[in-house]
Design a protein around this motif. Structure first.
Motif, PDB file in Angstrom:
ATOM      1  N   ASN A  30      -2.885  -0.425  -4.419  1.00  0.00           N
ATOM      2  CA  ASN A  30      -4.017  -0.943  -4.629  1.00  0.00           C
ATOM      3  C   ASN A  30      -4.154  -0.382  -6.339  1.00  0.00           C
ATOM      4  OD1 ASN A  30      -3.767  -2.134  -2.110  1.00  0.00           O
ATOM      5  ND2 ASN A  30      -5.407  -0.312  -1.761  1.00  0.00           N
ATOM      6  N   ASP A  86       1.019   2.401  10.322  1.00  0.00           N
ATOM      7  CA  ASP A  86       1.144   2.760   8.516  1.00  0.00           C
ATOM      8  C   ASP A  86       2.004   2.660   7.684  1.00  0.00           C
ATOM      9  OD1 ASP A  86      -1.940   2.738   9.482  1.00  0.00           O
ATOM     10  OD2 ASP A  86      -2.090   5.211   9.178  1.00  0.00           O
ATOM     11  N   GLN A 135      -1.903   6.499   3.866  1.00  0.00           N
ATOM     12  CA  GLN A 135      -3.200   6.148   2.853  1.00  0.00           C
ATOM     13  C   GLN A 135      -3.427   5.813   1.394  1.00  0.00           C
ATOM     14  OE1 GLN A 135      -5.865   3.820   4.072  1.00  0.00           O
ATOM     15  NE2 GLN A 135      -6.562   3.596   2.145  1.00  0.00           N
ATOM     16  N   ARG A 150       0.983  -1.077   6.469  1.00  0.00           N
ATOM     17  CA  ARG A 150       0.204  -0.965   5.775  1.00  0.00           C
ATOM     18  C   ARG A 150       0.841  -0.887   4.595  1.00  0.00           C
ATOM     19  NH1 ARG A 150      -3.908   2.344   6.329  1.00  0.00           N
ATOM     20  NH2 ARG A 150      -4.991   1.313   4.358  1.00  0.00           N
ATOM     21  N   ASP A 197       5.228   5.704  10.374  1.00  0.00           N
ATOM     22  CA  ASP A 197       4.266   6.979  10.996  1.00  0.00           C
ATOM     23  C   ASP A 197       4.754   7.622  11.853  1.00  0.00           C
ATOM     24  OD1 ASP A 197       1.462   7.211  11.946  1.00  0.00           O
ATOM     25  OD2 ASP A 197       1.414   4.994  11.757  1.00  0.00           O
ATOM     26  N   LEU A 201      -0.662  10.737   7.444  1.00  0.00           N
ATOM     27  CA  LEU A 201      -1.239   9.813   7.436  1.00  0.00           C
ATOM     28  C   LEU A 201      -1.926   9.422   6.393  1.00  0.00           C
ATOM     29  CD1 LEU A 201      -2.609   9.686  11.511  1.00  0.00           C
ATOM     30  CD2 LEU A 201      -1.120   8.084  10.844  1.00  0.00           C
ATOM     31  N   LYS A 202      -2.513  10.868   5.834  1.00  0.00           N
ATOM     32  CA  LYS A 202      -3.587  10.600   4.438  1.00  0.00           C
ATOM     33  C   LYS A 202      -2.345   9.767   3.284  1.00  0.00           C
ATOM     34  CE  LYS A 202      -7.342  14.479   6.062  1.00  0.00           C
ATOM     35  NZ  LYS A 202      -7.840  15.005   5.425  1.00  0.00           N
ATOM     36  N   VAL A 232      -1.177   3.343   0.203  1.00  0.00           N
ATOM     37  CA  VAL A 232      -1.588   2.034  -0.039  1.00  0.00           C
ATOM     38  C   VAL A 232      -2.580   2.722  -1.508  1.00  0.00           C
ATOM     39  CG1 VAL A 232      -3.589   0.648   0.972  1.00  0.00           C
ATOM     40  CG2 VAL A 232      -1.588   1.330   2.246  1.00  0.00           C
ATOM     41  N   ASP A 233      -3.635   3.084  -1.802  1.00  0.00           N
ATOM     42  CA  ASP A 233      -4.700   3.597  -2.504  1.00  0.00           C
ATOM     43  C   ASP A 233      -3.994   3.217  -4.287  1.00  0.00           C
ATOM     44  OD1 ASP A 233      -6.408   3.761  -1.063  1.00  0.00           O
ATOM     45  OD2 ASP A 233      -6.749   6.248  -0.479  1.00  0.00           O
TER      46      ASP A 233
END
Length: 492
Positions: free
Chosen positions: A147, A165, A140, A168, A252, A136-137, A143-144
């Motif tokens: 971005n 996710d 994320q 996402r 996920d 999960l991290k 995504v970072d």
């Protein structure tokens, strides 16, 4: 009347049985001729011959589907054509970074030379390598990364699952494309079939994200292209200078395959910043060019990033059918043979051939501490039963076998003497060795190996070692079941 027809019917039945027998013999002889012409491993050849002799129609049908390793004539020709400029690029890389190999100890230097054979890429010094273990991290962090991206985002995965996710990440890519980042997504046709059926491909293309379906399954062309040759790589390149790779698909774990009854999939990834990221970018560019029907030439090459001060020496290692065919097998075999103190393998699917099995047993018998960690529960029952057929021979040779019960252990790694690690998408089975397009990172760095050893320690804390005496007393039916499944291991 019945008495008159009986001899006639009996004669006709005998005639048909005679021709069926001749047809069966003819098919078997022709099939053996095909097997001999290919010169495949003896165990694989006899397994196919046995199936065809016992179940001729089913056996021949299966052989047409999965017996050979063709990728199709047009794709083979394109790979051969693209490989010419690719070979020139890798040759330049080997010349430019020849000095970095001299920084390795002798055993590492030998392995690196083997890994770069047949147009492979060389070792490069100055890489910052991070090990990440929380799925999960990791999502994320994906995504970072998206971005923050300024120039390009290149993603290549076997599975992109729907929901959680993983969606996402899709939304983040759309936002990146809107601000001008060039995005390319390359996914395996079979592994990501649900994603291709969803609304995401259309949304991606409408916003300018390029999407390519790798190795599409074409009904009616199985005789020309084997259906189960898959793009199994996991590559995520950011701005050509940062790469993520490892065992994790774009899924996920909270929602992926929850109906399989094996718990959440347990994965690990590496984040690499430095010159070796360009090797992954090169592999992505090659795969993108080969699988995209609109591309007819290959000349991509991102210049390597500047080395990181005090960074690790590492080497990207790609493999697959058609090109670099047997290098993966040779690298794994060489790594096992070269081990002197300790060898630890984590893999969800274990199905070695006799050569690798004997190498593992020989390593244990010469005093190397050999540990194999596999999941206790597997999403493939046949693979699980087949894997257990090796246990007795391995344990009798001194190999330690641990079954992980904290979910489906999906991390694929090989740790050699706590100094060299092979980490990536490769399972320790015939599919990865012979059929799939795979990718790994070979890390020649004790600090990273210590981190991987720590991760392995957490796996062992959630595992139970198989006791050889208890295993020897298992019910007879379990032994027969595992041995029967073992007969299919060359075909899995």
């Amino acid at each position: 009347m019945n008495s008159l027809l009986a001899p006639l019917l009996e004669s006709m039945t005998s005639f048909h049985l005679h021709w069926l027998f001749l047809a069966h013999i003819t098919f078997v002889i022709l099939f053996i001729g095909v097997i001999i012409s290919v010169r495949r491993p003896v165990g694989v050849a006899f397994a196919w011959i046995f199936i065809v002799v016992v179940f001729p129609l089913i056996g021949i049908s299966l052989y047409i589907l999965i017996g050979e390793r063709p990728v199709g004539r047009s794709l083979r020709q394109k790979i051969t054509r693209m490989n010419v400029p690719y070979a020139k690029i890798t040759e330049l890389l080997r010349q430019e970074y020849a000095a970095d190999r001299e920084k390795l100890p002798a055993e590492g230097r030998a392995l690196s030379i083997l890994a770069e054979a047949s147009n492979g890429t060389p070792v490069m010094a100055g890489n910052k390598i991070e090990l990440h273990t929380d799925s999960l991290k990791i999502l994320q962090l994906f995504v970072d990364e998206i971005n923050r991206a300024k120039v390009s985002l290149h993603l290549e995965f076997y599975i992109w699952a729907l929901g959680g996710d993983a969606d996402r990440v899709c939304e983040a890519l759309i936002a990146a494309a809107k601000r001008g980042v060039a995005c390319r997504v390359l996914l395996d046709s079979l592994g990501s079939k649900d994603w291709f059926k969803s609304s995401w491909p259309k949304r991606f293309r409408e916003i300018g994200i390029q999407v390519t379906e790798a190795l599409p399954i074409q009904v009616g062309r199985f005789q020309f292209r084997r259906a189960d040759l898959r793009l199994h790589r996991k590559i995520f390149v950011v701005d050509g200078s940062v790469v993520w790779s490892g065992s994790m698909n774009m899924v996920d774990p909270r929602t992926f395959k929850q109906g399989a009854g094996v718990g959440e999939w347990v994965d690990a990834m590496v984040r690499v910043e430095g010159p070796v990221a360009s090797q992954f970018e090169l592999t992505f560019a090659f795969d993108w060019s080969v699988d995209n029907p609109d591309i007819t030439s290959f000349d991509d090459r991102m210049p390597p990033a500047s080395p990181v001060e005090g960074g690790a020496i590492a080497q990207e290692f790609s493999s697959g059918p058609v090109y670099r065919d047997d290098i993966l097998y040779q690298v794994l075999l060489s790594a096992i043979i070269d081990a002197r103190q300790e060898l630890t393998i984590t893999t969800p699917y274990f199905g070695p051939d006799d050569g690798l099995l004997q190498a593992l047993m020989a390593a244990a018998r010469r005093g190397v501490k050999v540990t194999l960690i596999v999941p206790k529960l597997n999403d493939s029952k046949l693979v699980a039963w087949s894997s257990r057929s090796y246990y007795e021979d391995l344990m009798n040779a001194g190999v330690h076998i641990a079954e992980f019960h904290g979910g489906l252990l999906h991390t694929k790694s090989l740790l050699i003497d706590k100094r060299i690690a092979i980490f990536g998408s490769v399972n320790f089975d015939q599919r990865s060795l012979r059929l799939n397009f795979e990718i790994s990172l070979i890390i020649y760095n004790e600090d990273f190996c210590a981190k991987l050893e720590g991760l392995i320690g957490t796996y062992l804390a959630q595992s139970e070692y198989v006791d050889s005496q208890t295993w020897a007393k298992r019910p007879r039916w379990q032994k027969y079941l595992c041995n029967a499944a073992h007969l299919t291991s060359p075909l899995l």
